[in-house]
Write a protein that holds these residues in place. Sequence first.
Motif, PDB file in Angstrom:
ATOM      1  N   GLY A 183      -7.035   2.703 -90.094  1.00  0.00           N
ATOM      2  CA  GLY A 183      -7.590   4.014 -90.380  1.00  0.00           C
ATOM      3  C   GLY A 183      -6.651   5.128 -89.966  1.00  0.00           C
ATOM      4  N   GLY A 184      -6.851   6.271 -90.550  1.00  0.00           N
ATOM      5  CA  GLY A 184      -6.074   7.455 -90.204  1.00  0.00           C
ATOM      6  C   GLY A 184      -6.931   8.689 -90.324  1.00  0.00           C
ATOM      7  N   LEU A 185      -6.588   9.716 -89.587  1.00  0.00           N
ATOM      8  CA  LEU A 185      -7.365  10.963 -89.589  1.00  0.00           C
ATOM      9  C   LEU A 185      -6.452  12.118 -89.947  1.00  0.00           C
ATOM     10  N   TYR A 208      -1.494  14.521 -88.657  1.00  0.00           N
ATOM     11  CA  TYR A 208      -2.082  13.251 -89.064  1.00  0.00           C
ATOM     12  C   TYR A 208      -2.172  12.311 -87.883  1.00  0.00           C
ATOM     13  N   GLY A 209      -3.372  11.810 -87.640  1.00  0.00           N
ATOM     14  CA  GLY A 209      -3.588  10.834 -86.587  1.00  0.00           C
ATOM     15  C   GLY A 209      -3.353   9.438 -87.121  1.00  0.00           C
ATOM     16  N   TYR A 222       2.722  14.128 -86.593  1.00  0.00           N
ATOM     17  CA  TYR A 222       2.002  12.862 -86.451  1.00  0.00           C
ATOM     18  C   TYR A 222       1.646  12.652 -84.986  1.00  0.00           C
ATOM     19  N   LEU A 223       0.378  12.295 -84.735  1.00  0.00           N
ATOM     20  CA  LEU A 223      -0.105  12.046 -83.381  1.00  0.00           C
ATOM     21  C   LEU A 223      -0.799  10.702 -83.330  1.00  0.00           C
ATOM     22  N   PRO A 224      -0.918  10.097 -82.136  1.00  0.00           N
ATOM     23  CA  PRO A 224      -1.748   8.900 -82.027  1.00  0.00           C
ATOM     24  C   PRO A 224      -3.177   9.200 -82.473  1.00  0.00           C
ATOM     25  N   LEU A 225      -3.828   8.238 -83.101  1.00  0.00           N
ATOM     26  CA  LEU A 225      -5.141   8.456 -83.704  1.00  0.00           C
ATOM     27  C   LEU A 225      -6.164   8.973 -82.695  1.00  0.00           C
ATOM     28  N   LYS A 226      -6.192   8.416 -81.500  1.00  0.00           N
ATOM     29  CA  LYS A 226      -7.177   8.859 -80.497  1.00  0.00           C
ATOM     30  C   LYS A 226      -6.978  10.316 -80.124  1.00  0.00           C
TER      31      LYS A 226
END
Length: 492
Positions: free
Chosen positions: A125-127, A184-185, A260-264
């Motif tokens: 998944g991605g956010l 984008y996570g 871009y960042l870690p999803l959490k």
Amino acid sequence: MFFTYLRRELRRRRKAALVVASGLALGIALVIVVSSVSSGMGKAQEKVLQSLYGLGTDMTVTKAMETSEEGGERPERPRFSFDARAEGSGEEQSTDHVLVQGFQSLADSTVDKVGEQSGVADAVGGLSLQVVKVSGEFTRGRFQQDGQGGQDGGQGGPGGAEPSEGGRVQGGGADFDVNSYSVYGTDVTEPELGPLTSSRITDGRTFKASETDAKVAVVDSAHAKEKELETGDTVTVKGTKFKIIGIATAESGDAAADLYLPLKQAQTLADAKDKVTTIYVRATDSQQIDSVKSAIQKNVSGTTVTTSADLADTVSGSLSTASSLATGVGTWLSVAVLVTAFLVAGLLTSSAVSRRVREFGTLKALGWNSGRVTGQVVGEAVVHGLMGGVLGIALGLAGAYAVTAISPTLQAELGGGAGGSGGMGGPGGGPVGGPGREAAAKTLEVALTAPVGLTTVALAVGLAVAGGLVAGAFGGWRASRLRPADALRRVA
């Protein structure tokens, strides 16, 4: 005897052999050029699609944003609050607003459910987020009574005293700058899937699998250049500082996101705990993508599954036009030229047999049977075909090399409407082209190449042999019908 006679006949009839070989060569060369250009079109289209959903992704799963009338989520609108302070006028104020971009959010559990479907090799998944940053300052105004100079005591700025009658406020106001960028996570435990795979790290490094909740970031090179950011710098999003560990450069010229960042971390910034906007799916077998798509749509209700083939339909511009010409007009032109070349070769071979009636009649009278005469004619025709194949391959390779050397630039336009209906419109799923993109169409420029593979060369050799067999069939049929008595009557 067969090869001796064959060599002698080819020497005697060089012009006829050259004419037959040249006709076949033109058809084969055209097939090679069209095939290589079509292959180049496919690679160019793949390059465009990879810039949208990332290398290795076969399909995406999303859920379209519902309108308020349907009882679904309302698109969140940013609200900004600033202090109107009487003291400290001129002090800069800023605030960030983080919005979930594009599709309706899905629960993390949906990712696991998709991953359990038959034919799915992996699912992550991605956010996608859009950050709107407003920063600036208020400036005090000066109160001036009619006929008098300005007074510093009267304030027309925020929090200032009301001006008395017979005066007015001059100057003052507010000066604020609005800056918007996409975030984008990404699931750092699955680096081989998702939109970041369409970029390569040109400085620093990418995420580590252990950095699931670390305050680190990878920045797109274009955004880094615009904001003068380097590896080791920090960026602040909604009051949280993230250390830049790498700079990523999009392979196709346009990145999926600016940051871009870690999803959490992305979920925390957007107050979207355990939520994603897009699920990236890789199938176990690329030939079973349609059946995997059907299974997901059936078992994961309310979602839209979009494959790369679906997204390819949204690509327009000169790339689409050239691809249509190569696969349509080019293919039919190649077929027409090949058929014509085969027929001409057959007719020329048949005509040559007519001129060799006495020769074949004499051979039959000396003991050659019809099968041996036919085999001799077919052998000569196959050699002509192989000669045409060699010449055709040389011409085709030269044509393909010329296309690659010139490397014409084609434009691929990706309409903004595809994402809203659940298309693979980048991680945000809004306009095609990624999170935070404008609603207008996105245009990419790709250089056309014409790669020639072993399959194309093998096809050329097969066509050359087929052309020789077709021509040999014409001549062999004619030779088999000759009777020695009829042939010998023509002997002077």
